[in-house]
Design a protein around this motif. Structure first.
Motif, PDB file in Angstrom:
ATOM      1  N   SER A  11     -99.387  10.299  69.186  1.00 54.54           N
ATOM      2  CA  SER A  11     -98.405  11.129  68.246  1.00 54.54           C
ATOM      3  C   SER A  11     -99.348  11.136  66.811  1.00 54.54           C
ATOM      4  O   SER A  11     -99.056  12.113  65.958  1.00 54.54           O
ATOM      5  CB  SER A  11     -97.259  10.341  68.026  1.00 54.54           C
ATOM      6  N   VAL A  12    -100.152  10.079  66.538  1.00 60.90           N
ATOM      7  CA  VAL A  12    -100.871  10.130  65.297  1.00 60.90           C
ATOM      8  C   VAL A  12    -101.860  11.118  65.475  1.00 60.90           C
ATOM      9  O   VAL A  12    -102.087  11.838  64.333  1.00 60.90           O
ATOM     10  CB  VAL A  12    -101.451   8.504  65.205  1.00 60.90           C
ATOM     11  N   LEU A  13    -102.566  11.245  66.617  1.00 59.81           N
ATOM     12  CA  LEU A  13    -103.591  11.956  66.787  1.00 59.81           C
ATOM     13  C   LEU A  13    -103.046  13.614  66.804  1.00 59.81           C
ATOM     14  O   LEU A  13    -103.997  14.314  66.332  1.00 59.81           O
ATOM     15  CB  LEU A  13    -104.372  11.801  68.350  1.00 59.81           C
ATOM     16  N   ASP A  14    -102.029  13.789  67.010  1.00 63.09           N
ATOM     17  CA  ASP A  14    -101.250  15.053  66.758  1.00 63.09           C
ATOM     18  C   ASP A  14    -101.433  15.620  65.402  1.00 63.09           C
ATOM     19  O   ASP A  14    -101.976  16.599  65.030  1.00 63.09           O
ATOM     20  CB  ASP A  14     -99.974  15.358  67.463  1.00 63.09           C
ATOM     21  N   SER A  15    -101.080  14.667  64.476  1.00 61.26           N
ATOM     22  CA  SER A  15    -100.859  14.781  62.948  1.00 61.26           C
ATOM     23  C   SER A  15    -102.317  15.018  62.752  1.00 61.26           C
ATOM     24  O   SER A  15    -102.890  15.675  61.695  1.00 61.26           O
ATOM     25  CB  SER A  15    -100.230  13.747  62.369  1.00 61.26           C
ATOM     26  N   VAL A  16    -103.262  14.295  63.080  1.00 57.08           N
ATOM     27  CA  VAL A  16    -104.610  14.266  62.769  1.00 57.08           C
ATOM     28  C   VAL A  16    -105.354  15.413  63.115  1.00 57.08           C
ATOM     29  O   VAL A  16    -106.048  16.194  62.312  1.00 57.08           O
ATOM     30  CB  VAL A  16    -105.462  13.218  63.515  1.00 57.08           C
ATOM     31  N   ARG A  17    -105.004  15.965  64.311  1.00 54.32           N
ATOM     32  CA  ARG A  17    -105.377  17.269  64.626  1.00 54.32           C
ATOM     33  C   ARG A  17    -104.903  18.449  63.776  1.00 54.32           C
ATOM     34  O   ARG A  17    -105.729  19.602  63.638  1.00 54.32           O
ATOM     35  CB  ARG A  17    -105.012  17.925  66.223  1.00 54.32           C
ATOM     36  N   GLU A  18    -103.559  18.528  63.171  1.00 51.99           N
ATOM     37  CA  GLU A  18    -103.291  19.420  62.427  1.00 51.99           C
ATOM     38  C   GLU A  18    -103.971  19.432  61.278  1.00 51.99           C
ATOM     39  O   GLU A  18    -104.437  20.556  60.628  1.00 51.99           O
ATOM     40  CB  GLU A  18    -101.722  19.049  62.059  1.00 51.99           C
ATOM     41  N   LEU A  19    -104.328  18.151  60.696  1.00 47.90           N
ATOM     42  CA  LEU A  19    -105.051  17.973  59.165  1.00 47.90           C
ATOM     43  C   LEU A  19    -106.677  18.768  59.695  1.00 47.90           C
ATOM     44  O   LEU A  19    -107.147  19.337  58.856  1.00 47.90           O
ATOM     45  CB  LEU A  19    -105.112  16.755  58.972  1.00 47.90           C
ATOM     46  N   ALA A  20    -107.080  18.364  60.549  1.00 49.35           N
ATOM     47  CA  ALA A  20    -108.510  18.913  61.093  1.00 49.35           C
ATOM     48  C   ALA A  20    -108.522  20.372  61.272  1.00 49.35           C
ATOM     49  O   ALA A  20    -109.526  20.956  60.714  1.00 49.35           O
ATOM     50  CB  ALA A  20    -108.790  18.224  62.520  1.00 49.35           C
ATOM     51  N   HIS A  21    -107.584  21.093  61.905  1.00 50.20           N
ATOM     52  CA  HIS A  21    -107.251  22.437  61.790  1.00 50.20           C
ATOM     53  C   HIS A  21    -107.233  23.004  60.233  1.00 50.20           C
ATOM     54  O   HIS A  21    -108.013  24.112  60.261  1.00 50.20           O
ATOM     55  CB  HIS A  21    -106.168  22.853  62.655  1.00 50.20           C
ATOM     56  N   GLU A  22    -106.513  22.567  59.420  1.00 49.90           N
ATOM     57  CA  GLU A  22    -106.317  23.264  58.188  1.00 49.90           C
ATOM     58  C   GLU A  22    -107.676  22.673  57.314  1.00 49.90           C
ATOM     59  O   GLU A  22    -108.016  23.757  56.606  1.00 49.90           O
ATOM     60  CB  GLU A  22    -105.194  22.005  57.427  1.00 49.90           C
ATOM     61  N   HIS A  23    -108.515  21.780  57.669  1.00 55.67           N
ATOM     62  CA  HIS A  23    -109.835  21.741  56.946  1.00 55.67           C
ATOM     63  C   HIS A  23    -110.784  22.198  57.720  1.00 55.67           C
ATOM     64  O   HIS A  23    -112.057  22.370  57.057  1.00 55.67           O
ATOM     65  CB  HIS A  23    -110.203  20.150  56.660  1.00 55.67           C
ATOM     66  N   GLY A  24    -110.848  22.853  58.728  1.00 56.91           N
ATOM     67  CA  GLY A  24    -111.875  23.486  59.642  1.00 56.91           C
ATOM     68  C   GLY A  24    -112.960  22.199  60.070  1.00 56.91           C
ATOM     69  O   GLY A  24    -114.024  22.349  60.020  1.00 56.91           O
ATOM     70  N   ALA A  25    -112.228  21.076  60.362  1.00 57.78           N
ATOM     71  CA  ALA A  25    -112.821  19.679  60.747  1.00 57.78           C
ATOM     72  C   ALA A  25    -112.591  19.408  61.998  1.00 57.78           C
ATOM     73  O   ALA A  25    -111.773  20.137  62.816  1.00 57.78           O
ATOM     74  CB  ALA A  25    -112.620  18.609  59.592  1.00 57.78           C
ATOM     75  N   THR A  26    -113.111  18.394  62.498  1.00 58.51           N
ATOM     76  CA  THR A  26    -112.582  17.708  63.756  1.00 58.51           C
ATOM     77  C   THR A  26    -111.710  16.401  63.543  1.00 58.51           C
ATOM     78  O   THR A  26    -111.601  15.773  62.384  1.00 58.51           O
ATOM     79  CB  THR A  26    -113.966  17.353  64.565  1.00 58.51           C
ATOM     80  N   PRO A  27    -111.220  16.008  64.366  1.00 55.44           N
ATOM     81  CA  PRO A  27    -110.107  14.901  64.309  1.00 55.44           C
ATOM     82  C   PRO A  27    -111.014  13.584  64.083  1.00 55.44           C
ATOM     83  O   PRO A  27    -110.816  12.688  63.210  1.00 55.44           O
ATOM     84  CB  PRO A  27    -109.657  14.649  65.784  1.00 55.44           C
ATOM     85  N   ALA A  28    -112.131  13.619  64.548  1.00 58.16           N
ATOM     86  CA  ALA A  28    -113.085  12.345  64.111  1.00 58.16           C
ATOM     87  C   ALA A  28    -113.444  12.387  62.674  1.00 58.16           C
ATOM     88  O   ALA A  28    -113.523  11.461  61.980  1.00 58.16           O
ATOM     89  CB  ALA A  28    -114.469  12.299  64.979  1.00 58.16           C
TER      90      ALA A  28
END
Length: 339
Positions: A249-266
């Protein structure tokens, strides 16, 4: 690359450190899998990116990691900071493990030989040892510094009370003092915020972070469906105790931020750690050049305050007693007056 002084020392290290745990081969093939040629490619890229802090241990692939890293850094030895660790078993004898004077002296000599160097920049005790008096361990470390074989000392995986006792003893006796604690810390593993980080902040001990992606869990490559696939690393080397469903569930939110920044979850996960004020350096261990390239870009990623706050709120650990009682009983009038 960005740089910082490690703790209260004058040792300047890169905010990203290179972890060489994957170098060599051995009984954990999902971890020990990088040979000399590929290791050279990774180390050269790390140096090119400005990383000057390299970490290994005598227990990684039975010392192969130290040997490989030592060969690769030999020509740049004066420019880099090499950290290695001791404490885990490295032979069949009862005395070939732990933090006794005998074992630390033998382990240090063996690491110096494998690393092909006259000195170790940062020598870290890798674990606790309930069978050896703390005083014996600390005096042995001090002697290694005085002999010139070690420049600075640190600890890893120690509870805060033990590190506090050690620092106090070192100060009282004029012994070389810990400048660094190497601890596990990640978005899904924030236990050290209870006691360890307050201790470090109060005593000027720098924090270097191992496994910032929780063994690769926060890289985003694992899903609820493939987590138990026997071919992936976590299926064979997962000792992190976080609840996996909560972690996803945390990773789902991290993925959303990653998409917003054009970045990766890592990159998002590493950027959050790099923004924490007590974090000196974050170890990134890579078995592929693409992983290293991905991790390197985290230094350039500055998350807005509101996004940092969102990640903090999603993953904040439940306060432990007596910490929650201290917060509850804080005198609001005095706190307001002293703002």
């Amino acid at each position: 690359m960005k740089y910082v002084q490690l703790g209260k020392s004058g040792l300047i290290v890169s905010k990203l450190a290179f972890g060489a745990m994957t170098f060599g081969s051995g009984n954990i093939p999902s971890v020990y899998k990088v040979g000399q040629d590929h290791a050279q490619e990774l180390v050269e890229r790390a140096l090119e990116a400005g990383i000057n802090f390299f970490d290994t241990a005598d227990g990684y692939a039975d010392g192969q990691s130290e040997e490989i890293l030592g060969r690769l850094l030999q020509a740049r030895r004066k420019e880099v900071v090499i950290a290695t660790k001791a404490g885990f078993r490295n032979g069949p004898g009862l005395v070939q493990a732990g933090l006794s004077r005998k074992h630390l002296f033998a382990a240090c000599e063996a690491s110096l030989a494998r690393l092909n160097t006259d000195y170790i920049d940062l020598y870290i005790v890798h674990k606790t040892d309930p069978f050896t008096p703390l005083e014996e361990t600390l005096e042995a470390l001090n002697d290694l510094v005085r002999q010139g074989k070690v420049r600075y000392i640190g600890y890893s995986n120690w509870p805060a009370w033990m590190a506090a006792q050690a620092v106090q003893m070192q100060r009282e006796r004029g012994w070389a003092s810990f400048i660094n604690g190497q601890m596990y810390y990640s978005l899904v593993g924030r236990d050290i915020e209870h006691e360890t980080i307050p201790f470090m902040k109060n005593n000027g001990v720098g924090l270097s972070v191992w496994s910032p992606l929780a063994g690769g869990f926060l890289s985003g490559k694992y899903t609820r469906d493939n987590l138990n696939d026997p071919s992936n690393r976590l299926s064979g080397f997962d000792f992190f105790p976080h609840d996996k469903e909560w972690g996803f569930s945390v990773l789902d939110s991290v993925r959303e931020l990653a998409h917003e920044h054009g970045a990766t979850p890592a990159q998002i996960s590493l950027a959050w750690l790099l923004a924490q004020p007590q974090v000196s350096s974050v170890l990134v261990g890579s078995s592929k050049l693409s992983q290293l390239e991905d991790n390197l870009r985290a230094v350039e990623l500055n998350l807005p305050a509101e996004q940092l706050a969102t990640l903090d709120r999603l993953t904040r650990p439940t306060p432990l007693y007596p910490n929650w009682f201290a917060a509850m009983s804080l005198d609001a009038n005095v706190a307001e007056a002293l703002k």
